[in-house]
Write an enzyme that holds these catalytic residues in place. Structure first.
Site, PDB file in Angstrom:
ATOM      1  N   ASP A 106     -15.594   1.573   6.465  1.00 49.98           N
ATOM      2  CA  ASP A 106     -14.624   2.615   6.107  1.00 49.98           C
ATOM      3  C   ASP A 106     -15.183   3.542   5.032  1.00 49.98           C
ATOM      4  OD1 ASP A 106     -12.040   3.963   6.015  1.00 49.98           O
ATOM      5  OD2 ASP A 106     -11.993   3.133   3.994  1.00 49.98           O
ATOM      6  N   SER A 165      -8.469   3.398   8.911  1.00 50.89           N
ATOM      7  CA  SER A 165      -9.132   3.389   7.605  1.00 50.89           C
ATOM      8  C   SER A 165      -8.310   2.568   6.599  1.00 50.89           C
ATOM      9  CB  SER A 165      -9.283   4.846   7.130  1.00 50.89           C
ATOM     10  OG  SER A 165      -9.546   4.913   5.762  1.00 50.89           O
ATOM     11  N   HIS A 169       0.844  -1.199   0.000  1.00 51.72           N
ATOM     12  CA  HIS A 169       0.000   0.000   0.000  1.00 51.72           C
ATOM     13  C   HIS A 169       0.873   1.239   0.000  1.00 51.72           C
ATOM     14  CE1 HIS A 169      -3.510   2.477   0.765  1.00 51.72           C
ATOM     15  NE2 HIS A 169      -2.740   3.167   1.588  1.00 51.72           N
ATOM     16  N   ARG A 221     -16.175  11.715   7.242  1.00 49.26           N
ATOM     17  CA  ARG A 221     -14.972  12.453   7.678  1.00 49.26           C
ATOM     18  C   ARG A 221     -14.629  13.555   6.687  1.00 49.26           C
ATOM     19  NH1 ARG A 221     -10.759   8.074   7.759  1.00 49.26           N
ATOM     20  NH2 ARG A 221      -9.351   9.762   8.269  1.00 49.26           N
ATOM     21  N   LYS A 281      -9.028  -1.932   5.373  1.00 52.91           N
ATOM     22  CA  LYS A 281      -9.163  -2.480   4.008  1.00 52.91           C
ATOM     23  C   LYS A 281      -8.092  -3.538   3.758  1.00 52.91           C
ATOM     24  CE  LYS A 281      -9.258   1.862   2.826  1.00 52.91           C
ATOM     25  NZ  LYS A 281      -9.442   3.249   2.418  1.00 52.91           N
TER      26      LYS A 281
END
Ligand code: URA
Length: 442
Positions: free
Chosen positions: A161, A183, A82, A168, A187
């Protein structure tokens, strides 16, 4: 349990139990907790922070709010990567094939990006026909069959999320370290990988501008991942200038292919090799990853792995042999240096802005993207340039946008009469959880 009591508890700096977090998050996903109460709680988290254990618990509750992939059928550790996102960040497109070619299955679900350039999934749309909406069964079966898969983020994974992030976004509660970390990691946990390598970027073109915040986010995500039993490592990497040379969707695909063929920009290739090495070593608990990863590059095995993935997802692979099959812009303009000197600044955010003016990114969900346009830099910070030498080439489909992008791009670049030392791409490596875990603040 009354929601107002939970808001009050967080407002006063308290720590929630798992039951309390399930009541809040589960209730919100079902529609029983209204937006105004959830917004108040999120703001309380922004002010009060969370201890690491509570953030880890929140992450697991969010991950459990929808489908969670079981990748045990693959029979060996599966890796995921990520990035917090950056300008010219095509790293996954090189790292994942490298890792797969070393025999470590790697699967990634990637969001479509808002912002200046497209996300990984947008870039992959440069291959005509490619399917990027694989369901869980197709994701797992491709992972089993060819060991490499990248698809769009499934709405069924961590739906809490998606809902919380939308709230948010409009309640000024995005910039909270535990909320960002939970968050992202919810995932990742739901997508099932055993090994997760995180690239947290810092600098003008990054979500986390300051290095300290980037390091804190990386550490928080490692702690959360390890608490859930995953093997996690992270780097903090530089995003003060773009990564590699190409910024723009199809242009970045071409650069990723060049890199997999062994002739990409050296600093980008080295970065990709380093991240791939971290993943391979985490997956095998061994230490000879770099040799293996270099072999996967040199032998062409990584390029073949990438090709197999594009084919498996129905994409046209003609661009592997002939880049003219990639979307290409009708206008090109070279931007020349007006003086001799050393490149002292090549501001990532400003380059991204130029690229966005050309149409490479989107401001609102669902906006179209022009895959062909963008910027190809011809120099990097530290390079010596002569007056008249090209600094960048703009690729455009519209003359007026091209003029505007040129003006912006010129502002991105500053020269110095004396030599400039560029920052390394990897600024820090974080390989295990912090021994002493401070409360996650904002
Ligand atoms: N990216 C995410 O996925 N979540 C955040 O909260 C911020 C960035």
């Amino acid at each position: 349990m009354r929601i107002v009591d939970l808001i009050e508890k967080k407002r006063d700096g308290g720590t929630h139990s798992r039951d309390e977090l399930e009541t809040l998050v589960g209730g919100y996903v079902r529609g029983d907790v209204p937006d105004y109460q959830m917004a108040a709680w999120l703001m309380a988290v922004c002010w009060r922070g969370m201890p690491p254990d509570e953030a880890a618990m929140l992450t697991r509750v969010m991950a459990a709010s929808g489908e969670q992939l079981d990748l045990s059928v693959i029979g060996k550790p599966v890796a995921d990567k990520h990035s917090t996102g950056g300008v010219g960040d095509k790293t996954s497109l090189v790292v994942m094939p490298l890792v797969a070619a070393c025999g470590v299955p790697v699967g990634k679900m990637s969001g479509r990006s808002l912002g200046f350039t497209g996300g990984t999934v947008d870039k992959l749309e440069s291959f005509p026909g490619i399917r990027l909406d694989l369901d869980a069964a197709a994701f797992v079966s491709q992972l089993r069959d060819i060991g490499l898969v990248i698809t769009g983020q499934s709405a069924d994974l961590a739906p809490a999320d998606g809902k919380l992030y939308a709230l948010r976004d409009v309640t000024a509660t995005v910039p909270s370290l535990p909320l960002i970390a939970s968050s992202i990691m919810s995932k990742k946990l739901a997508a099932g990988a055993d090994v997760i390598v995180l690239d947290v970027k810092t600098g003008s073109g990054a979500f986390m501008r300051e290095r300290d915040s980037a390091r804190a986010l990386a550490q928080a995500m490692i702690d959360i991942g390890e608490a859930a039993g995953r093997r996690v490592a992270a780097v903090v990497s530089d995003m003060s200038q773009p990564l590699g040379r190409a910024v723009g969707n199809a242009l970045e695909i071409a650069e990723a292919l060049d890199t997999l063929e062994g002739h990409g920009p050296p600093e980008f290739a080295d970065f990709a090799l380093e991240l791939a090495t971290m993943i391979v070593e985490l997956a095998s608990s061994g230490g000879a990853g770099r040799v293996e990863v270099e072999e996967a590059l040199g032998s062409g095995a990584a390029l073949q792995a990438f090709r197999r993935m594009i084919e498996a997802q129905g994409g046209d692979t003609a661009a592997f042999d002939d880049r003219s099959h990639l979307p290409s812009a009708s206008l090109r303009r070279s931007i020349a240096s007006d003086a001799d000197g050393f490149v002292a600044r090549l501001d990532a955010l400003t380059v991204a802005h130029a690229s966005s003016i050309l149409g490479a990114g989107r401001e609102r969900k669902g906006d179209p993207i022009d895959l062909a346009v963008g910027v190809v830099l011809q120099a990097r910070v530290g390079d010596r340039v002569a007056g008249g030498q090209p600094l960048a080439v703009l690729h455009a489909n519209d003359e007026a946008r091209l003029d505007q992008a040129e003006r912006v791009l010129r502002d991105a670049i500053s020269l110095s009469p004396s030599a400039v030392e560029p920052r390394p791409v990897i600024l820090e490596r974080l390989l295990r959880s912090s021994a002493d875990k401070p409360r996650f603040g904002t």
